[in-house]
Design an enzyme around this catalytic site. Structure first.
Site, PDB file in Angstrom:
ATOM      1  N   CYS A   1       1.924   8.402  -6.129  1.00  0.00           N
ATOM      2  CA  CYS A   1       2.783   9.575  -6.291  1.00  0.00           C
ATOM      3  C   CYS A   1       1.947  10.819  -6.017  1.00  0.00           C
ATOM      4  O   CYS A   1       0.884  10.992  -6.606  1.00  0.00           O
ATOM      5  CB  CYS A   1       3.333   9.585  -7.714  1.00  0.00           C
ATOM      6  SG  CYS A   1       4.027  11.158  -8.176  1.00  0.00           S
TER       7      CYS A   1
ATOM      8  N   CYS B   1      10.173  10.581  -9.386  1.00  0.00           N
ATOM      9  CA  CYS B   1       9.705  10.567 -10.776  1.00  0.00           C
ATOM     10  C   CYS B   1       9.875  11.961 -11.391  1.00  0.00           C
ATOM     11  O   CYS B   1      10.140  12.934 -10.684  1.00  0.00           O
ATOM     12  CB  CYS B   1       8.248  10.128 -10.820  1.00  0.00           C
ATOM     13  SG  CYS B   1       7.104  11.417 -10.305  1.00  0.00           S
TER      14      CYS B   1
ATOM     15  N   CYS C   1       7.686  14.696  -9.733  1.00  0.00           N
ATOM     16  CA  CYS C   1       8.150  15.123  -8.410  1.00  0.00           C
ATOM     17  C   CYS C   1       9.444  15.927  -8.541  1.00  0.00           C
ATOM     18  O   CYS C   1       9.667  16.890  -7.804  1.00  0.00           O
ATOM     19  CB  CYS C   1       8.323  13.916  -7.487  1.00  0.00           C
ATOM     20  SG  CYS C   1       6.710  13.236  -7.029  1.00  0.00           S
TER      21      CYS C   1
ATOM     22  N   TRP D   1       5.321  -8.199   8.976  1.00  0.00           N
ATOM     23  CA  TRP D   1       6.555  -8.153   8.189  1.00  0.00           C
ATOM     24  C   TRP D   1       7.743  -8.500   9.088  1.00  0.00           C
ATOM     25  O   TRP D   1       8.792  -8.865   8.621  1.00  0.00           O
ATOM     26  CB  TRP D   1       6.741  -6.784   7.544  1.00  0.00           C
ATOM     27  CG  TRP D   1       6.288  -5.687   8.458  1.00  0.00           C
ATOM     28  CD1 TRP D   1       7.036  -5.045   9.375  1.00  0.00           C
ATOM     29  CD2 TRP D   1       4.967  -5.152   8.549  1.00  0.00           C
ATOM     30  NE1 TRP D   1       6.274  -4.144  10.048  1.00  0.00           N
ATOM     31  CE2 TRP D   1       5.003  -4.178   9.568  1.00  0.00           C
ATOM     32  CE3 TRP D   1       3.754  -5.394   7.891  1.00  0.00           C
ATOM     33  CZ2 TRP D   1       3.877  -3.443   9.935  1.00  0.00           C
ATOM     34  CZ3 TRP D   1       2.651  -4.660   8.265  1.00  0.00           C
ATOM     35  CH2 TRP D   1       2.707  -3.698   9.274  1.00  0.00           C
TER      36      TRP D   1
ATOM     37  N   CYS E   1       9.457  10.418  -3.626  1.00  0.00           N
ATOM     38  CA  CYS E   1       9.264   9.858  -4.978  1.00  0.00           C
ATOM     39  C   CYS E   1      10.210  10.621  -5.906  1.00  0.00           C
ATOM     40  O   CYS E   1      10.356  11.836  -5.790  1.00  0.00           O
ATOM     41  CB  CYS E   1       7.809  10.053  -5.393  1.00  0.00           C
ATOM     42  SG  CYS E   1       7.508   9.650  -7.122  1.00  0.00           S
TER      43      CYS E   1
ATOM     44  N   GLU F   1      -1.249   7.767   7.635  1.00  0.00           N
ATOM     45  CA  GLU F   1       0.181   7.808   7.979  1.00  0.00           C
ATOM     46  C   GLU F   1       1.050   8.306   6.824  1.00  0.00           C
ATOM     47  O   GLU F   1       1.942   7.594   6.329  1.00  0.00           O
ATOM     48  CB  GLU F   1       0.644   6.426   8.440  1.00  0.00           C
ATOM     49  CG  GLU F   1       0.048   6.043   9.778  1.00  0.00           C
ATOM     50  CD  GLU F   1       0.670   4.803  10.396  1.00  0.00           C
ATOM     51  OE1 GLU F   1       1.302   4.020   9.666  1.00  0.00           O
ATOM     52  OE2 GLU F   1       0.497   4.607  11.607  1.00  0.00           O
TER      53      GLU F   1
ATOM     54  N   ARG G   1       0.831  -1.191   0.000  1.00  0.00           N
ATOM     55  CA  ARG G   1       0.000   0.000   0.000  1.00  0.00           C
ATOM     56  C   ARG G   1       0.878   1.258   0.000  1.00  0.00           C
ATOM     57  O   ARG G   1       2.105   1.172   0.081  1.00  0.00           O
ATOM     58  CB  ARG G   1      -0.895  -0.019   1.222  1.00  0.00           C
ATOM     59  CG  ARG G   1      -0.117   0.059   2.486  1.00  0.00           C
ATOM     60  CD  ARG G   1      -0.974  -0.202   3.691  1.00  0.00           C
ATOM     61  NE  ARG G   1      -0.287   0.278   4.879  1.00  0.00           N
ATOM     62  CZ  ARG G   1      -0.724   0.122   6.098  1.00  0.00           C
ATOM     63  NH1 ARG G   1      -1.862  -0.508   6.323  1.00  0.00           N
ATOM     64  NH2 ARG G   1      -0.049   0.591   7.120  1.00  0.00           N
TER      65      ARG G   1
ATOM     66  N   GLU H   1      -4.955   5.153  16.285  1.00  0.00           N
ATOM     67  CA  GLU H   1      -4.679   3.718  16.367  1.00  0.00           C
ATOM     68  C   GLU H   1      -3.941   3.485  17.675  1.00  0.00           C
ATOM     69  O   GLU H   1      -2.941   4.147  17.949  1.00  0.00           O
ATOM     70  CB  GLU H   1      -3.793   3.256  15.204  1.00  0.00           C
ATOM     71  CG  GLU H   1      -4.446   3.478  13.860  1.00  0.00           C
ATOM     72  CD  GLU H   1      -3.580   3.018  12.693  1.00  0.00           C
ATOM     73  OE1 GLU H   1      -2.604   2.281  12.909  1.00  0.00           O
ATOM     74  OE2 GLU H   1      -3.887   3.426  11.559  1.00  0.00           O
TER      75      GLU H   1
HETATM   76  C1  GAL Z   1      -0.227   1.493  11.289  1.00  0.00           C
HETATM   77  C2  GAL Z   1      -1.138   1.651  10.084  1.00  0.00           C
HETATM   78  C3  GAL Z   1      -2.264   0.649  10.123  1.00  0.00           C
HETATM   79  C4  GAL Z   1      -1.726  -0.703  10.386  1.00  0.00           C
HETATM   80  C5  GAL Z   1      -0.969  -0.680  11.687  1.00  0.00           C
HETATM   81  C6  GAL Z   1      -0.438  -2.032  12.113  1.00  0.00           C
HETATM   82  O1  GAL Z   1       0.992   2.054  11.124  1.00  0.00           O
HETATM   83  O2  GAL Z   1      -1.674   2.938   9.982  1.00  0.00           O
HETATM   84  O3  GAL Z   1      -2.964   0.685   8.906  1.00  0.00           O
HETATM   85  O4  GAL Z   1      -0.927  -1.070   9.325  1.00  0.00           O
HETATM   86  O5  GAL Z   1       0.091   0.199  11.561  1.00  0.00           O
HETATM   87  O6  GAL Z   1       0.527  -2.486  11.298  1.00  0.00           O
END
Ligand code: GAL
Length: 648
Positions: free
Chosen positions: A108, A151, A154, A310, A149, A143, A104, A301
């Protein structure tokens, strides 16, 4: 009103589950849900074919239950058909190649086609919900990071930014000192972003600092563009975006300057670090976010479960953390705390980043704790109405310094954030409220301004500090101040150059000791270990209050204290451990008559929110051990991560 909420992704679940989710949220005490930030392909599955009916139904479910809705513009994830039709809408990396889609955030910010489609979806979406009373706010994208970028669009945007800033190439060449290494530009086309694998440290630091400034301002242009559409269609609805601490951070103060509320994604650690210097890190982040607007803020969040996707999975929040960390945010000025996420995803790359409810959909221990959090927040909500955190101490943050130190690390182990955190830690460990504010912010209302490593010189900040001390307040400055001009070139004067009069002394020499150690000794013979950097100071008007003990500058001044105007100025020419800063913080607080607690156990935080109706004091145990201590003559015992709130 304080409200506790969740991030919800209706597009991830069978619609048959939505009602039960909304009912359970209501029962738990959820006050707000956030939706929509990644759902563009569901809103516009094919070009020009819009489907918001499903979101209408989700909004309706929450609105019927009196739960507020925060909607997000979905531009973080343009649909694949858009990239297929306009491959140039994908960002280009420093290697000159398009980055891979499938992840995700790969749009650009300057691609005209992307902007046209983004404007359109934001416009349609905001018009659709303009009259929906349960939609209380909009979050722009998700975020956002500074624009790295590379390109052609930019690159053009970057050159235009430079043209606006300097007007002519002569001026730019002069500002950068481009006579070094035949770096003079003779045409604008020769100016390129820092592409390729050439080590960044070999590029001109003046050029690099401007590139960081441009990259920040360019994403902010993108934010402002969306904000303008939202404001036109939904006047009166709050507009924000959610920040986090990432590698390519924009300048947060600029980012939120034209938005209504600062909002932050808060993921405190689930294992308490051994490193004692890290214990007040969460408080630091929260104080920094509040300091952006010097107003209450939102958490978009919040930690809900074990993190990892990851990276390998980390530990689950231990008992007390879910409630304690959310209340800690409230104690530092958050009015909404939304948890990421309601239920853990069963598909997609983030299926191991845990929400409040596990894959099984069986609410468990973490969910129960969340319910008790909603209850605790509801209990204090009334008393907190109209309150905010009022601080007498400010720590000055500068995005310019952050970038400049990244461009030219000063010595081994020298980190800008470490010095900020050490000063913040000193005051927080003494139980006082601290705002971390932009270096340009007015200083009224404060008694003490701690300004660590004011490296890049900014005239407004310099003047603010002189005026502040002159008026009878206290300034704390540290090593590496006044080193560079605003173009990241060295100032040809003895350090701390522009601050010399304020500090009442100068550095005759300095020694970047990196991982080496020295000791500073105060006149009462108290000694502190120091590392990283040693300014060897000569006092002029100031008094040398501590000297180095070792090496060829043993006996020379390390810390100065100056009377400037009606105020006082401390200059700490080296980098200590937390105890050195605590000593100076306690002395400065005592001199200014600010109440502090000098015997709090490590990891205990005391903050206050005050308003016209009175004040609420929060006492938080930010450790995994029970802490027992005396406070104002009373004995307290707090379980791990327990938060005590009392009206005072
Ligand atoms: C944040 C992001 C969320 C989700 C969360 C957990 O940084 O805005 O969409 O990815 O981390 O990984």
């Amino acid at each position: 009103m304080i409200s506790i909420g969740v991030d919800y992704y209706p597009e991830h679940w069978d619609e048959k589950m939505w009602k039960a989710d909304a009912d359970l949220m209501k029962k738990a005490g959820v006050g707000a849900v956030r939706m929509g930030e990644f759902a563009w392909s569901r809103f516009e599955p094919r070009e020009g074919e819009f489907h918001f009916e499903w979101l209408d139904r989700a909004v309706e479910l929450f609105s019927q239950r009196g739960i507020d809705v925060i909607l997000c513009t979905p531009t973080n994830c343009p649909p694949l058909w858009l990239y297929e039709k306009y491959p140039d809408a994908v960002q280009t990396g420093a290697d000159g190649k398009k980055i891979a889609t499938g992840i995700r955030g790969h749009r650009c910010y300057n691609n005209a086609d992307l902007l046209r489609y983004a404007d359109r979806i934001v416009d349609i979406m905001t018009k659709r919900y303009a009259n929906e009373p349960s939609v209380i706010a909009w979050q722009i994208d998700n975020e956002l990071e500074a624009n790295f970028c590379f390109c052609p669009d930019c690159t053009e945007s970057y050159r235009q930014w430079l043209k606006n800033r300097y007007g002519s190439l002569d001026e730019l060449n002069r500002a950068y000192g481009n006579s070094v290494w035949s770096g003079e530009y003779s045409s604008w086309e020769q100016i390129k972003p820092p592409l390729g694998s050439y080590p960044k440290a070999w590029l001109n630091p003046s050029y690099m600092l401007d590139f960081y400034r441009y990259a920040s301002s360019d994403v902010i242009k993108y934010i402002d563009r969306q904000a303008a559409i939202i404001r036109k269609n939904c006047p009166g609805t709050l507009v924000t975006t959610n920040m986090w601490f990432c590698e390519n951070m924009p300048d947060f103060h600029d980012e939120f300057a034209r938005l209504d509320i600062a909002a932050f994604d808060n993921y405190p650690v689930t294992v308490i670090p051994e490193d004692k210097e890290e214990i007040y890190s969460h408080a630091f982040h929260l104080d920094l976010v509040r300091g952006i607007k010097r107003k209450n803020f939102w958490i978009m969040e919040q930690l809900s479960g074990g993190m990892g996707c990851w990276s390998p999975m980390g530990r689950m929040p231990s008992p007390g953390m879910i409630r304690g960390y959310a209340m800690q945010a409230v104690a530092h000025g958050a009015d909404k705390v939304l948890h990421f996420r309601w239920r853990t995803a069963v598909s997609g790359a983030e299926m191991h980043w845990h929400g409040l409810i596990d894959h099984s959909n069986v609410p468990g221990r973490r969910f129960e704790e969340f319910v008790s959090l909603c209850r605790q927040a509801a209990e204090v909500s009334h008393a907190l109405d109209g309150t905010k955190v009022v601080s007498r101490v400010a720590v000055l943050y500068s995005a310019q310094n952050e970038w400049a130190f990244r461009i030219q690390p000063q010595t081994d182990g020298f980190y800008y954030f470490r010095q900020l955190k050490l000063l913040h830690d000193a005051f927080v460990s003494l139980g006082v409220n601290v705002d971390i504010i932009d270096e340009n912010s007015p200083l009224d209302g404060y008694e003490i301004a701690a300004a660590p490593t004011m490296y890049i010189t900014n005239e407004r900040a310099v003047k603010n500090l002189y005026d502040f001390a002159a008026k009878g307040k206290t300034v704390i400055l540290t090593d590496r101040s006044g080193v560079k001009d605003n173009n990241n070139k060295c100032i040809m004067e003895q350090l701390p150059t522009v601050y010399r009069e304020l500090v009442g002394g100068y550095a005759e020499e300095y020694d970047p000791i990196g991982g080496g150690r020295n000791t500073v000794r105060f006149s009462d013979r108290e000694e502190f270990s120091c590392t990283g950097w040693c300014d060897i100071m000569t006092a002029e008007n100031a008094q040398a209050i501590a000297q180095y003990c070792e090496g060829y500058y043993a006996g020379k001044a390390a810390v100065l204290l100056n009377d400037y105007g009606k105020g006082k100025v401390y200059y700490i020419g080296t980098i200590g451990g937390r105890d050195l800063y605590r000593r100076i913080a306690a002395q400065a607080l005592g001199e200014r008559g600010v109440k502090f607690y000098d015997d709090l156990p490590r990891g205990i935080e005391i903050t206050e929110r005050s308003g016209e109706k009175g004040s609420v004091r929060f006492i938080f145990n930010n450790t995994d051990k029970t802490q027992s201590f005396a406070l104002d003559g009373k004995r307290l015992e707090l379980a791990p991560f327990e938060m005590l709130c009392e009206n005072i």
